[in-house]
Design a protein around this motif. Structure first.
Motif, short mmCIF file in Angstrom:
data_model
loop_
_atom_site.label_atom_id
_atom_site.label_comp_id
_atom_site.label_asym_id
_atom_site.label_seq_id
_atom_site.Cartn_x
_atom_site.Cartn_y
_atom_site.Cartn_z
N GLY A 84 -7.96 10.88 -4.65
CA GLY A 84 -8.65 11.71 -3.83
C GLY A 84 -8.74 11.04 -2.58
N ARG A 85 -8.13 9.86 -2.04
CA ARG A 85 -8.48 9.23 -0.79
C ARG A 85 -6.91 9.07 -0.18
N THR A 86 -7.03 9.13 1.19
CA THR A 86 -5.77 8.73 1.79
C THR A 86 -6.05 7.21 2.39
N ARG A 87 -7.01 6.68 2.57
CA ARG A 87 -7.21 5.46 2.78
C ARG A 87 -8.56 4.90 2.22
N PRO A 137 -3.80 13.80 -3.04
CA PRO A 137 -4.21 12.46 -2.20
C PRO A 137 -4.31 11.30 -3.05
N PHE A 138 -3.89 10.01 -3.10
CA PHE A 138 -4.10 8.87 -3.59
C PHE A 138 -3.96 7.63 -2.62
N PHE A 139 -4.63 6.55 -2.63
CA PHE A 139 -4.60 5.35 -2.09
C PHE A 139 -4.21 4.17 -2.93
N MET A 147 0.74 -1.19 -0.21
CA MET A 147 0.05 -0.08 0.13
C MET A 147 0.81 1.34 -0.17
N THR A 148 0.34 2.40 -0.52
CA THR A 148 1.38 3.49 -0.77
C THR A 148 0.31 4.52 -0.48
N HIS A 149 1.01 5.61 0.57
CA HIS A 149 0.27 6.76 1.02
C HIS A 149 1.27 7.89 0.53
N GLN A 150 0.36 9.10 0.09
CA GLN A 150 1.08 10.53 -0.29
C GLN A 150 1.18 11.02 0.93
N PRO A 151 2.43 12.12 0.74
CA PRO A 151 2.39 12.92 1.98
C PRO A 151 1.23 13.86 1.65
N PRO A 152 1.02 14.92 2.86
CA PRO A 152 0.00 15.76 2.60
C PRO A 152 0.04 16.95 1.73
N SER A 153 1.39 17.10 1.09
CA SER A 153 1.73 18.22 0.31
C SER A 153 1.42 17.68 -1.01
N GLU A 154 0.96 16.52 -1.34
CA GLU A 154 0.68 16.08 -2.72
C GLU A 154 -0.66 15.76 -2.93
#
Length: 85
Positions: free
Chosen positions: A43-46, A10-12, A1-8
């Motif tokens: 558009g989602r972080t999880r 968002p995608f999961f 799974m990959t999480h983007q930093p808040p400055s980027e």
């Protein structure tokens, strides 16, 4: 799974492995080329319920991203989960 930093943006993202086909051999003796699928929710972080070991059914259009088949914002159904001891 990959999480983007808040400055980027968002995608999961997760890579799903087809365990039913994993290890199947073609007549030539090689693995099937697409026993993995990158799944990306924009558009989602999880995504609730999506974690390692979950069995899924996915529905969506498949494209190619960096040489790996990928599906963006698929509909999904959780079929089973591994129990944590």
């Amino acid at each position: 799974m990959t999480h983007q930093p808040p400055s980027e943006q968002p995608f999961f993202s997760a890579v799903v492995v087809d365990t039913l086909r994993h290890g199947d051999q073609r007549a030539s003796g090689g693995k099937k080329p697409y026993d993995r699928l990158r799944v990306i929710w924009l558009g989602r972080t999880r995504v609730p319920g999506i974690e390692a070991g979950v069995e899924l059914r996915l529905n969506g259009m498949v494209t190619q991203v960096d040489g790996l088949p990928a599906m963006f914002n698929p509909r999904y159904e959780i079929l089973s989960r591994q129990e944590h001891l």
